[in-house]
Scaffold this active site. Structure first.
Site, mmCIF file in Angstrom:
data_model
loop_
_atom_site.group_PDB
_atom_site.id
_atom_site.type_symbol
_atom_site.label_atom_id
_atom_site.label_comp_id
_atom_site.label_asym_id
_atom_site.label_seq_id
_atom_site.Cartn_x
_atom_site.Cartn_y
_atom_site.Cartn_z
ATOM 1 N N GLU A 47 0.699 -1.263 -0.033
ATOM 2 C CA GLU A 47 0.034 0.062 -0.171
ATOM 3 C C GLU A 47 1.118 1.291 -0.043
ATOM 4 O OE1 GLU A 47 -2.805 -0.243 3.240
ATOM 5 O OE2 GLU A 47 -3.943 -1.976 2.253
ATOM 6 N N GLU A 104 -5.606 -9.090 0.891
ATOM 7 C CA GLU A 104 -6.021 -8.585 2.309
ATOM 8 C C GLU A 104 -7.595 -8.575 1.861
ATOM 9 O OE1 GLU A 104 -4.536 -5.262 4.463
ATOM 10 O OE2 GLU A 104 -2.240 -5.942 3.892
#
Ligand code: FCB
Length: 444
Positions: free
Chosen positions: A174, A354
Site C-alpha cells: 500500500e 487482504e
C-alpha cells in the site's frame, strides 16, 4: 448469514491451484521490539508521541509472535490454509537500514520459513509493510532519493538468502498509505503533513519497487514478484458535476496514479494537472524503471469509496451496514473493482492479499461468536468467485488477519483477527470465523 447459509459457497468452485491464506504484518504482530539487535522503526517513534495512537499503545509486545510463532504456525495448520502472507521487519535484519546485517534477525525469519515448509504452507513475503528503519527516516526516509539503493540492497539480500523458499515476494504494501497517510494527512508514521513531500515519497516508493524488481530478476529468482496496492471502486455521493469531478480525481490519486505508472509507464494527466506545484520530481527513465513486468498484483480490499464535494459521506449516518472501523460492508464493490481493473489494464494475475473486517468481538464461555465476520468473509469470497466467472484472473485470497493485532493509529481497540488475542495473557482463541474458514477449506 449463519454458518449453514454458506451452502452455495464451495472451495471446489475455485481451481485446485487457487491459493487460500491469511495475512499478517511484522510490526502489527511480532513485538520483541528491542530484542536480538532489532533497530527502531518509524512506527516505534510514531507510537512514542502521545496522541498518535488512539489507546496510547505501541508495538513493543503486540501478539508476541516473535516468541510464539510456533503456536501461530500450528494455527495455520489447524485452519488448513495453503498459504501465509507476512512481512519482514527491515530494522530487524538491518538495524540501520544500511550497512551490517543482523544475523539473529534473519535467523527468526529462517525459523519461520522452515516452520512453514514443514507444514507444507507456501510463504508470501512483503518487504515493506511500513516499518521503515528509523535510522533511514533520520536521513529523510522515502523523501531522500538515496533510499532507492538502500531498499534495493535490502531486497537483494532477502532474495539471495530466502528467494528460493518463497512462493511470492512483494516489494511494498500500500504505497498510497505510506505516502498520503504518512506524509500528507500525517495520521500514520512518520506523521508529516505536506502534499508535495507525499507525492515525492510515492514516486520514490514506485521507483524503488522497479529497481528492486530488476535486481531480483537479475538474480534469476523463480519466485513470483509483485507489489500490493489498496484499491477500491469510487462512487460519487450525488450526480452533481462537482461530486463526479472529485470522484474521478480521487480515483486518480488512489487507483490510476499507481496502476498507470506500474502498468502503462506514465502518470495520469488529469491528476498531474490537479497537483500543480506538488507534482514529484521525475528523472528521465524513472517511469520505464517503474513499469517492470509483474508476476502478480496484490489487491487489498475492505470497502468502496463514496466521494462528496460537500459534507463527508458517512455510511454509518445513512444507516448502512458498517464494521467497527465504520467502513461500509460492500462486497459487490470487490467484484466491481476487479472487473474494472481487468477492463482498463493489461493485468497480471491478481492476488487478493487482504480482505477482512473489525468487529467488537468478545470471548464468552471460551468462544467468540463473530457471525458478522463469517458473513463478511463469505460474501467477499463470493464476490471473488463472481469476478472469476466474469473472466478476471484472480489466483489467491488472503484473510486479513490471522490474529487480532496492533491496528496502527487505532492501537489494539480494533480487532481484525479470525483468532482472538487476550492482550493480558496473549492467549489465542480461534473465533467462529476461523472455524468456518477451516470448514470451508476442508470442503465441508
Ligand atoms: C491495511 C493494512 C493492514 C491492516 C488493514 C486493516 O491497510 O495493510 O496492515 O491494518 O488495513
Amino acid at each position: 448469514m449463519g454458518l449453514d447459509d454458506a451452502a452455495d459457497l464451495q472451495r471446489s468452485s475455485f481451481p485446485s491451484t487457487f491459493a487460500w491464506g491469511v495475512s499478517t504484518a511484522s510490526f502489527q504482530i511480532e513485538g520483541a521490539a528491542r530484542e536480538d539487535g532489532r533497530g527502531p522503526s518509524v512506527w516505534d517513534t510514531f507510537c512514542a508521541t502521545p496522541g498518535n495512537i488512539a489507546d496510547g499503545s505501541d508495538g513493543s509486545v503486540a501478539c508476541d509472535h516473535y516468541h510464539r510463532y510456533v503456536e501461530d504456525l500450528d494455527l495455520l495448520t489447524q485452519l488448513g490454509v495453503t498459504s501465509y502472507r507476512f512481512s519482514m521487519a527491515w530494522s530487524r535484519v538491518q538495524p540501520n537500514g544500511e550497512g551490517d546485517w543482523n544475523e539473529p534477525g534473519f535467523a527468526f525469519y529462517d525459523r519461520l520459513l522452515t516452520g512453514l515448509a514443514e507444514r507444507g504452507i507456501e510463504a508470501h513475503l512483503t518487504l515493506n509493510h511500513w516499518d521503515l528503519p528509523q535510522a533511514l527516516q533520520d536521513k529523510g526516509g522515502w523523501l531522500n532519493p538515496e533510499i532507492i539503493q538502500r531498499f534495493c540492497d535490502y531486497a537483494c539480500e532477502v532474495g539471495r538468502r530466502f528467494g528460493h523458499r518463497l512462493a511470492s515476494l512483494a516489494t511494498h504494501n500500500e504505497p498510497w498509505v505510506v505516502a498520503m497517510l504518512g506524509h500528507d494527512s500525517g495520521i500514520f508514521a512518520p506523521g508529516l503533513k505536506d502534499r508535495a513531500v507525499a507525492m515525492q515519497v510515492a514516486h520514490h516508493l514506485l521507483v524503488s519497487h522497479g529497481v528492486a524488481l530488476q535486481a531480483l530478476r537479475a538474480q534469476g529468482l523463480q519466485t513470483r514478484l509483485g507489489i500490493v496496492l489498496n484499491l477500491s471502486p469510487f462512487h460519487a455521493a450525488t450526480e452533481s458535476l462537482t461530486d463526479q469531478h472529485k470522484t474521478h480525481l480521487e480515483d486518480g490519486m488512489l487507483v490510476r496514479w499507481y496502476l498507470d505508472a506500474l502498468l502503462r509507464g506514465h502518470y495520469p494527466e488529469d491528476v498531474w494537472q490537479h497537483l500543480g506545484d506538488d507534482v514529484p520530481k521525475v528523472n528521465p527513465g524513472d517511469l520505464t524503471t517503474i513499469q517492470q513486468p509483474l508476476d502478480f498484483l496484490g489487491v487489498n480490499y475492505y470497502t468502496r469509496s463514496v466521494v462528496s464535494a460537500g459534507a463527508p459521506w458517512s455510511a454509518k449516518d445513512l444507516g448502512l451496514p458498517v464494521t467497527d472501523m465504520e467502513w461500509e460492508i460492500y462486497p459487490q464493490g470487490l467484484t466491481e473493482l476487479l472487473v474494472r481493473l481487468d477492463r482498463d489494464y493489461d493485468m497480471p494475475p491478481i492476488f487478493i492479499t487482504e480482505n477482512g473486517a473489525a468487529f467488537k468481538d468478545k470471548v464468552e464461555n471460551g468462544q467468540v461468536n463473530d457471525l458478522e465476520r463469517v458473513a463478511y468473509l463469505q460474501s467477499h469470497i463470493k464476490a471473488v468467485a463472481a469476478a472469476r466467472q466474469a473472466g478476471v484472473n484472480v489466483q489467491a485470497y488472503f484473510v486479513w488477519s490471522l490474529l487480532d493485532n496492533f491496528e496502527w493509529a487505532s492501537g489494539y481497540a480494533k480487532r481484525f483477527g479470525i483468532v482472538h488475542i487476550d492482550y493480558q495473557t496473549l492467549k489465542r482463541t480461534p473465533k467462529q470465523s476461523a472455524l468456518w474458514y477451516g470448514q470451508f477449506l476442508r470442503g465441508r
